[in-house]
Design a protein around this motif. Structure first.
Motif, mmCIF file in Angstrom:
data_model
loop_
_atom_site.group_PDB
_atom_site.id
_atom_site.type_symbol
_atom_site.label_atom_id
_atom_site.label_comp_id
_atom_site.label_asym_id
_atom_site.label_seq_id
_atom_site.Cartn_x
_atom_site.Cartn_y
_atom_site.Cartn_z
ATOM 1 N N ARG A 78 24.741 -20.102 3.496
ATOM 2 C CA ARG A 78 24.573 -19.606 4.866
ATOM 3 C C ARG A 78 25.464 -18.397 5.071
ATOM 4 O O ARG A 78 26.543 -18.308 4.503
ATOM 5 C CB ARG A 78 24.949 -20.667 5.891
ATOM 6 C CG ARG A 78 23.927 -21.753 5.987
ATOM 7 C CD ARG A 78 24.204 -22.623 7.166
ATOM 8 N NE ARG A 78 23.199 -23.671 7.212
ATOM 9 C CZ ARG A 78 23.015 -24.446 8.250
ATOM 10 N NH1 ARG A 78 23.767 -24.309 9.312
ATOM 11 N NH2 ARG A 78 22.089 -25.375 8.235
ATOM 12 N N THR A 79 25.011 -17.493 5.908
ATOM 13 C CA THR A 79 25.814 -16.314 6.220
ATOM 14 C C THR A 79 26.994 -16.725 7.091
ATOM 15 O O THR A 79 27.009 -17.817 7.666
ATOM 16 C CB THR A 79 24.961 -15.247 6.937
ATOM 17 O OG1 THR A 79 24.407 -15.821 8.120
ATOM 18 C CG2 THR A 79 23.857 -14.737 6.034
ATOM 19 N N THR A 80 27.969 -15.846 7.202
ATOM 20 C CA THR A 80 29.189 -16.179 7.942
ATOM 21 C C THR A 80 28.917 -16.504 9.408
ATOM 22 O O THR A 80 29.580 -17.354 9.982
ATOM 23 C CB THR A 80 30.211 -15.032 7.853
ATOM 24 O OG1 THR A 80 29.585 -13.831 8.293
ATOM 25 C CG2 THR A 80 30.716 -14.868 6.444
ATOM 26 N N GLY A 81 27.967 -15.839 10.017
ATOM 27 C CA GLY A 81 27.630 -16.129 11.413
ATOM 28 C C GLY A 81 26.690 -17.311 11.567
ATOM 29 O O GLY A 81 26.406 -17.736 12.685
ATOM 30 N N GLY A 82 26.171 -17.827 10.464
ATOM 31 C CA GLY A 82 25.280 -18.983 10.505
ATOM 32 C C GLY A 82 23.883 -18.697 10.997
ATOM 33 O O GLY A 82 23.149 -19.605 11.356
ATOM 34 N N ARG A 83 23.478 -17.441 10.997
ATOM 35 C CA ARG A 83 22.149 -17.099 11.485
ATOM 36 C C ARG A 83 21.095 -17.041 10.385
ATOM 37 O O ARG A 83 19.903 -17.074 10.668
ATOM 38 C CB ARG A 83 22.195 -15.758 12.214
ATOM 39 C CG ARG A 83 22.967 -15.817 13.501
ATOM 40 C CD ARG A 83 23.035 -14.455 14.177
ATOM 41 N NE ARG A 83 23.886 -14.519 15.339
ATOM 42 C CZ ARG A 83 25.208 -14.354 15.294
ATOM 43 N NH1 ARG A 83 25.809 -14.089 14.159
ATOM 44 N NH2 ARG A 83 25.924 -14.432 16.391
ATOM 45 N N TYR A 84 21.526 -16.923 9.138
ATOM 46 C CA TYR A 84 20.598 -16.791 8.013
ATOM 47 C C TYR A 84 20.955 -17.775 6.907
ATOM 48 O O TYR A 84 22.125 -18.105 6.720
ATOM 49 C CB TYR A 84 20.652 -15.377 7.425
ATOM 50 C CG TYR A 84 20.071 -14.323 8.321
ATOM 51 C CD1 TYR A 84 18.729 -13.963 8.230
ATOM 52 C CD2 TYR A 84 20.853 -13.672 9.268
ATOM 53 C CE1 TYR A 84 18.192 -12.993 9.054
ATOM 54 C CE2 TYR A 84 20.326 -12.703 10.093
ATOM 55 C CZ TYR A 84 18.991 -12.368 9.980
ATOM 56 O OH TYR A 84 18.462 -11.414 10.798
ATOM 57 N N VAL A 85 19.944 -18.206 6.168
ATOM 58 C CA VAL A 85 20.133 -19.022 4.985
ATOM 59 C C VAL A 85 19.781 -18.153 3.772
ATOM 60 O O VAL A 85 18.811 -17.402 3.792
ATOM 61 C CB VAL A 85 19.293 -20.320 5.024
ATOM 62 C CG1 VAL A 85 17.813 -20.042 5.062
ATOM 63 C CG2 VAL A 85 19.649 -21.222 3.882
ATOM 64 N N LEU A 86 20.622 -18.237 2.751
ATOM 65 C CA LEU A 86 20.447 -17.435 1.545
ATOM 66 C C LEU A 86 19.927 -18.307 0.414
ATOM 67 O O LEU A 86 20.254 -19.487 0.339
ATOM 68 C CB LEU A 86 21.780 -16.826 1.116
ATOM 69 C CG LEU A 86 22.507 -15.982 2.148
ATOM 70 C CD1 LEU A 86 23.910 -15.657 1.666
ATOM 71 C CD2 LEU A 86 21.736 -14.711 2.424
ATOM 72 N N SER A 87 19.142 -17.702 -0.467
ATOM 73 C CA SER A 87 18.687 -18.422 -1.654
ATOM 74 C C SER A 87 18.424 -17.413 -2.765
ATOM 75 O O SER A 87 18.154 -16.243 -2.513
ATOM 76 C CB SER A 87 17.428 -19.231 -1.363
ATOM 77 O OG SER A 87 16.368 -18.385 -0.961
ATOM 78 N N ILE A 88 18.540 -17.897 -3.979
ATOM 79 C CA ILE A 88 18.181 -17.087 -5.148
ATOM 80 C C ILE A 88 16.815 -17.592 -5.583
ATOM 81 O O ILE A 88 16.674 -18.735 -6.008
ATOM 82 C CB ILE A 88 19.231 -17.228 -6.259
ATOM 83 C CG1 ILE A 88 20.577 -16.709 -5.749
ATOM 84 C CG2 ILE A 88 18.791 -16.477 -7.508
ATOM 85 C CD1 ILE A 88 21.735 -16.933 -6.682
ATOM 86 N N THR A 89 15.813 -16.754 -5.427
ATOM 87 C CA THR A 89 14.445 -17.188 -5.688
ATOM 88 C C THR A 89 14.006 -16.922 -7.119
ATOM 89 O O THR A 89 13.009 -17.474 -7.554
ATOM 90 C CB THR A 89 13.463 -16.494 -4.720
ATOM 91 O OG1 THR A 89 13.563 -15.079 -4.883
ATOM 92 C CG2 THR A 89 13.773 -16.882 -3.279
ATOM 93 N N GLU A 90 14.739 -16.070 -7.810
ATOM 94 C CA GLU A 90 14.415 -15.771 -9.203
ATOM 95 C C GLU A 90 15.706 -15.436 -9.931
ATOM 96 O O GLU A 90 16.525 -14.687 -9.420
ATOM 97 C CB GLU A 90 13.462 -14.579 -9.278
ATOM 98 C CG GLU A 90 13.135 -14.133 -10.669
ATOM 99 C CD GLU A 90 12.310 -12.852 -10.700
ATOM 100 O OE1 GLU A 90 12.224 -12.267 -11.782
ATOM 101 O OE2 GLU A 90 11.781 -12.436 -9.661
ATOM 102 N N ALA A 91 15.896 -15.995 -11.113
ATOM 103 C CA ALA A 91 17.069 -15.675 -11.926
ATOM 104 C C ALA A 91 16.710 -15.861 -13.397
ATOM 105 O O ALA A 91 16.347 -16.949 -13.819
ATOM 106 C CB ALA A 91 18.249 -16.558 -11.555
ATOM 107 N N THR A 92 16.783 -14.787 -14.125
ATOM 108 C CA THR A 92 16.597 -14.808 -15.574
ATOM 109 C C THR A 92 17.815 -14.114 -16.165
ATOM 110 O O THR A 92 18.632 -13.568 -15.422
ATOM 111 C CB THR A 92 15.304 -14.070 -15.978
ATOM 112 O OG1 THR A 92 15.437 -12.688 -15.642
ATOM 113 C CG2 THR A 92 14.085 -14.663 -15.281
#
Length: 141
Positions: A78-92
């Motif tokens: 989550r971002t510091t302000g809690g307004r967004y959720v982060l994810s890694i959708t692709e990793a090679t």
């Protein structure tokens, strides 16, 4: 001051507030977009450090650790302000893609213009609206 003058003053103040409020909300929403952009840039920086140390990109953020054998980045989902959720959708080993989406109920979920932000290993930044159309020039500025 008479009651009629007071009512006219209250009506004018209400009208001005009604005209200014939508513009104010739009500016606040636009300012909060920088939270997603800053978090994605931090993910990209952490990914590059991880790639230098491990020879591959991380597949998870710290909150998502344990979902696979690949190591996780030491960053919250989550971002510091809690307004967004982060994810890694692709990793090679040679590339990654990280995404920021607004959390429901935190205000930014009403931002249909910039409903998703993304960054890739190449540095390419993108944004999409609620219908999936490309809005990168409007959102990443």
């Amino acid at each position: 001051m008479t009651l009629l003058e007071l009512l006219v003053a209250v009506a004018v103040a209400g009208l001005l507030a009604g005209l200014a409020l939508p513009g104010y909300r739009a500016q606040v929403m636009r300012a909060h977009r920088f939270e997603a952009m800053g978090a994605l840039l931090a993910v990209a920086e952490a990914q590059e450090r991880h790639h230098l140390a491990e020879g591959r990109y991380a597949a998870w953020l710290a909150d998502d650790a344990g979902r696979g054998d690949a190591p996780a980045l030491a960053l919250p989902a989550r971002t510091t302000g809690g307004r967004y959720v982060l994810s890694i959708t692709e990793a090679t080993p040679g590339r990654f893609r990280a995404v920021a989406r607004p959390l429901a109920g935190r205000g930014q979920d009403r931002d249909a213009r910039c409903a998703e932000f993304a960054i890739e290993a190449t540095g390419r930044r993108s944004a999409r609206d609620a219908e999936g159309r490309d809005t990168t020039p409007d959102c990443w500025r």
